[in-house]
Design a protein around this motif. Structure first.
Motif, PDB file in Angstrom:
ATOM      1  N   MET A 161       0.868  -1.177   0.000  1.00 11.24           N
ATOM      2  CA  MET A 161       0.000   0.000   0.000  1.00 11.24           C
ATOM      3  C   MET A 161       0.907   1.230   0.000  1.00 11.24           C
ATOM      4  O   MET A 161       1.338   1.700   1.051  1.00 11.24           O
ATOM      5  N   SER A 162       1.192   1.737  -1.189  1.00  9.80           N
ATOM      6  CA  SER A 162       2.166   2.817  -1.332  1.00  9.80           C
ATOM      7  C   SER A 162       1.685   4.114  -0.704  1.00  9.80           C
ATOM      8  O   SER A 162       2.485   4.938  -0.290  1.00  9.80           O
ATOM      9  N   CYS A 163       0.371   4.300  -0.670  1.00 15.19           N
ATOM     10  CA  CYS A 163      -0.166   5.546  -0.135  1.00 15.19           C
ATOM     11  C   CYS A 163      -1.018   5.246   1.102  1.00 15.19           C
ATOM     12  O   CYS A 163      -0.497   4.760   2.087  1.00 15.19           O
ATOM     13  N   ASN A 164      -2.323   5.498   1.058  1.00 13.87           N
ATOM     14  CA  ASN A 164      -3.119   5.355   2.287  1.00 13.87           C
ATOM     15  C   ASN A 164      -3.382   3.889   2.630  1.00 13.87           C
ATOM     16  O   ASN A 164      -3.540   3.053   1.744  1.00 13.87           O
ATOM     17  N   PRO A 165      -3.451   3.566   3.921  1.00  6.74           N
ATOM     18  CA  PRO A 165      -3.695   2.184   4.347  1.00  6.74           C
ATOM     19  C   PRO A 165      -5.191   1.886   4.396  1.00  6.74           C
ATOM     20  O   PRO A 165      -5.779   1.710   5.465  1.00  6.74           O
ATOM     21  N   ALA A 166      -5.840   1.846   3.233  1.00  5.94           N
ATOM     22  CA  ALA A 166      -7.293   1.627   3.192  1.00  5.94           C
ATOM     23  C   ALA A 166      -7.677   1.051   1.842  1.00  5.94           C
ATOM     24  O   ALA A 166      -6.996   1.259   0.839  1.00  5.94           O
ATOM     25  N   MET A 167      -8.781   0.303   1.847  1.00  7.76           N
ATOM     26  CA  MET A 167      -9.362  -0.220   0.602  1.00  7.76           C
ATOM     27  C   MET A 167     -10.834   0.161   0.548  1.00  7.76           C
ATOM     28  O   MET A 167     -11.530   0.137   1.566  1.00  7.76           O
ATOM     29  N   GLY A 168     -11.301   0.479  -0.650  1.00  6.20           N
ATOM     30  CA  GLY A 168     -12.704   0.824  -0.830  1.00  6.20           C
ATOM     31  C   GLY A 168     -12.933   2.313  -0.729  1.00  6.20           C
ATOM     32  O   GLY A 168     -12.015   3.122  -0.846  1.00  6.20           O
ATOM     33  N   TYR A 181     -18.934  -1.621 -12.507  1.00  7.80           N
ATOM     34  CA  TYR A 181     -18.085  -0.423 -12.481  1.00  7.80           C
ATOM     35  C   TYR A 181     -16.781  -0.694 -13.229  1.00  7.80           C
ATOM     36  O   TYR A 181     -16.188   0.210 -13.814  1.00  7.80           O
ATOM     37  N   ILE A 182     -16.316  -1.939 -13.198  1.00  8.15           N
ATOM     38  CA  ILE A 182     -15.099  -2.290 -13.935  1.00  8.15           C
ATOM     39  C   ILE A 182     -15.309  -2.023 -15.421  1.00  8.15           C
ATOM     40  O   ILE A 182     -14.412  -1.541 -16.120  1.00  8.15           O
ATOM     41  N   GLY A 183     -16.521  -2.324 -15.913  1.00  4.52           N
ATOM     42  CA  GLY A 183     -16.837  -2.052 -17.314  1.00  4.52           C
ATOM     43  C   GLY A 183     -16.844  -0.571 -17.619  1.00  4.52           C
ATOM     44  O   GLY A 183     -16.369  -0.138 -18.675  1.00  4.52           O
ATOM     45  N   ILE A 209     -16.040  -1.577  -6.641  1.00  3.75           N
ATOM     46  CA  ILE A 209     -15.054  -2.272  -7.474  1.00  3.75           C
ATOM     47  C   ILE A 209     -14.456  -3.465  -6.726  1.00  3.75           C
ATOM     48  O   ILE A 209     -14.298  -4.554  -7.288  1.00  3.75           O
ATOM     49  N   VAL A 210     -14.131  -3.278  -5.434  1.00  2.00           N
ATOM     50  CA  VAL A 210     -13.570  -4.389  -4.653  1.00  2.00           C
ATOM     51  C   VAL A 210     -14.584  -5.533  -4.565  1.00  2.00           C
ATOM     52  O   VAL A 210     -14.226  -6.712  -4.693  1.00  2.00           O
ATOM     53  N   ARG A 211     -15.868  -5.191  -4.351  1.00  2.00           N
ATOM     54  CA  ARG A 211     -16.912  -6.216  -4.322  1.00  2.00           C
ATOM     55  C   ARG A 211     -16.993  -6.956  -5.664  1.00  2.00           C
ATOM     56  O   ARG A 211     -17.199  -8.164  -5.718  1.00  2.00           O
ATOM     57  N   GLU A 212     -16.832  -6.224  -6.774  1.00  2.00           N
ATOM     58  CA  GLU A 212     -16.883  -6.848  -8.093  1.00  2.00           C
ATOM     59  C   GLU A 212     -15.695  -7.773  -8.318  1.00  2.00           C
ATOM     60  O   GLU A 212     -15.844  -8.868  -8.876  1.00  2.00           O
TER      61      GLU A 212
END
Length: 623
Positions: free
Chosen positions: A44-51, A408-410, A58-61
């Motif tokens: 995690m090069s920047c912030n320590p968070a996902m979503g 959302y990936i699409g 996108i993470v759910r997808e």
């Protein structure tokens, strides 16, 4: 060392590279992941968070398709929040604070446990290209490794240049060297390249902060999780974040260093992310604001390192330190390291197909920040799609793409290859015209069957999704078929200040009222009995509530998507010569020739192509 020919080589071990390698290997392709430092896989090069907003969707997808990001986000989470709960479900977005070290470790161990995947630590300095087709890579030690396809996920490492005040030095991120050679070779092959910028804030010692002066920001009282699998569990305990603010004094102290800022003295020429500006950019652009929020985020369960979200900067380190010490709660702050900006090479994504394969070199795929995006989630989703398509191509199977109404990936990939980007691209819910369909709660319904067909999602995952869908559909039908009398309904309606009914009515109609919740309808004995008898969990109940309350909106959006998708079936012949369409605007001809859209629908979304141009094209194609 490398006598065999790999099916897929993935260059780079960040979020895009990790998902690409996992996808290709899990689909049965013999895969090699080459990265400059195996200790920093999925760093995690920047912030320590996902979503976050749209990123959580996108993470759910990714998870629904069978990727790893959702699972690792759950196993390394230290806090969970569902953002935008006060708005409609299309806006709900899950987000976790992550344990940075555990996140990278869990990713590494999951990849090591993936069959068909080999690893090698070294810098890739070039590609082996024969007859416009990639056939392998070259390393800085002169080793050649052959492959049938290659996925480049170089992140910020291509000719990366780090800036701190009037100092600058080569690097892909703090403490790591830049990657050289690839940009120059690609440009010689005919690719167009550009430069972008991103930045990161200081990391500080939490033991030197006074949290009593800040506003505590705890996680959700009833935390959920990212992965649809039951192998991960919601958090039982969480770590809080905190919030404080800058002030006029802080801004004045920062302004003292503007003459030494690479952003303002011309050292940095490239464009940074519009929606994540540096603190000096915020002060300059929003001069009327006398303060800005700062979010103080822990880097893990046990470490005392903190990330100062909102204070991204490339100002001189002495200016950063002096200004931050004037922030409430930071009077005695100690730095772990200062913030910095980084410039890096990228390749405008209009040079790609929907599969993320390059148009110029067969078998070569780009994913992540090399395509001009920003964010772990955007990178991971591209890596997943590139890994899938590289594997499918090697196996001589049909390519896999997602439409704008499917994911959302699409939306992300279509935006990139159709419109391009001249600044770091970040996903927002507003970019998706079908966001009522693309909710975080139904990503498994939308994508798990596709993931199963690809060989990525397991049969267990598919059956769990089908059971959830079946139970939800049945519960919705129960509300459609079950009636309630005024005597049963009105006490509940009146308690919610909702208009009473005068005759027997279907429960669906009452439940669809905006101010009536599941807790209200559970007061009907028949509803509670149904829930208990069918052992319905919170996921099914939440899904049912959304289907009831938003049925009209969902149906309308589906109809709109179906109408527009008819244009997706209108194919444009490969290599179509737009120069002969003299009735079309010059700009449209130029844009269409450069991007070479595959369908009428894609052509209609290109910036500079108007409805009249599409009409001309339709007439010429005999439609």
């Amino acid at each position: 060392m490398f006598n065999e020919v790999y099916d897929v080589i993935v260059v780079g071990g960040g979020h895009a590279g990790s998902e690409a390698a996992a996808a290709a290997a899990n689909m049965g392709s013999k895969t090699l992941l080459i990265t400059m430092n195996l200790q920093n896989i999925a760093q995690m090069s920047c912030n320590p968070a996902m979503g976050g907003i749209a990123k959580g969707q996108i993470v759910r997808e990714i998870d629904a398709l069978g990727g790893y990001s959702g699972i690792v986000s759950d196993t390394s989470a230290i806090q969970f929040k569902m953002l935008n709960k006060s708005k409609g479900p299309a806006m709900w977005s899950p987000r976790v604070q992550s344990d940075r070290m555990r996140f990278a470790e869990d990713w590494r161990l999951m990849l090591e446990g993936t069959p068909n995947l080999d690893f090698y630590q070294e810098m890739v300095s070039g590609l082996i290209v024969e007859n416009h087709k990639v056939v392998g890579v070259k390393t800085s030690l002169g080793i050649e490794v052959r492959a049938k396809s290659v996925v480049l996920t170089n992140g910020t490492f291509l000719n990366g240049l780090i800036h701190i005040g009037d100092k600058n030095f080569g690097g892909g991120r703090a403490g790591e060297r830049a990657a050289t050679g690839i940009t120059e070779q690609l440009v010689n092959l005919g690719f167009e390249s550009g430069r972008m910028k991103t930045g990161t804030p200081p990391r500080v010692d939490g033991r030197s902060l006074d949290f009593s002066k800040m506003v505590e920001q705890p996680g959700d009282e009833h935390p959920e999780k990212f992965s649809y699998l039951d192998t991960t569990q919601p958090l039982k305990e969480q770590r809080s974040c905190h919030m404080t603010h800058t002030s006029e004094l802080v801004h004045d102290l920062l302004r003292e260093g503007f003459d030494r800022s690479p952003m303002f003295n011309g050292r940095i020429q490239s464009v940074g992310p519009r929606y994540c500006p540096s603190i000096e950019d915020k002060i300059n652009r929003f001069a009327d604001k006398n303060s800005h929020q700062l979010f103080v985020e822990p880097e893990g369960w046990k470490t005392c390192e903190y990330y100062i979200n909102g204070f991204s900067t490339s100002l001189p380190e002495d200016v950063q330190f002096k200004a931050l010490r004037s922030v409430v709660g930071f009077e005695n702050v100690k730095f772990f390291r200062p913030g910095y900006a980084i410039e890096y090479d990228y390749f405008p994504p209009t040079q790609l197909k929907h599969t993320l394969e390059t148009k110029l070199v067969e078998g070569l795929y780009f994913a992540g920040q090399i395509n001009g995006t920003t964010g772990y989630e955007e990178a991971a989703s591209q890596g997943l799609m590139a890994g899938i398509n590289a594997s499918l191509k090697v196996q001589e199977k049909d390519a896999f793409t997602l439409q704008r109404d499917e994911a959302y990936i699409g939306v992300l990939i279509d935006d990139l290859i159709t419109k391009g980007t001249e600044e770091p691209y970040r996903m927002f819910t507003s970019r998706a015209e079908y966001r009522t369909l693309l909710r975080q709660d139904n990503a498994d319904f939308r994508l798990t069957p596709k993931g199963y067909d690809l060989g990525l999602a397991s049969e267990k995952r598919l059956k769990r999704m089908e059971e959830k869908q079946s139970k939800s559909d049945a519960f919705v039908q129960f509300f459609r078929e079950t009636s309630v009398t005024p005597d049963e309904a009105n006490p509940i309606l009146e308690s919610k200040k909702s208009a009473p009914v005068k005759q027997q009515d279907k429960m669906f109609k009452l439940y669809a009222r905006p101010n009536i919740t599941i807790d209200d309808v559970r007061q009907f004995e028949s509803v509670e009995q149904y829930i208990q008898a069918n052992n319905l969990d919170t996921e099914v109940i939440e899904q049912t509530e959304i289907q009831v309350k938003y049925a009209g909106y969902i149906e309308k959006e589906k109809n709109n998507a179906d109408k527009l998708n008819r244009l997706e079936n209108l194919k444009i012949p490969a290599g179509f010569d737009y120069s002969k369409l003299k009735s079309m605007s010059i700009e449209a001809r130029q844009k269409l020739t450069k991007i070479q859209p595959v369908t009428i629908s894609q052509a209609s979304r290109i910036s500079g192509v108007n409805p009249n141009d599409i009409s001309v094209l339709l007439v010429y194609l005999g439609r």
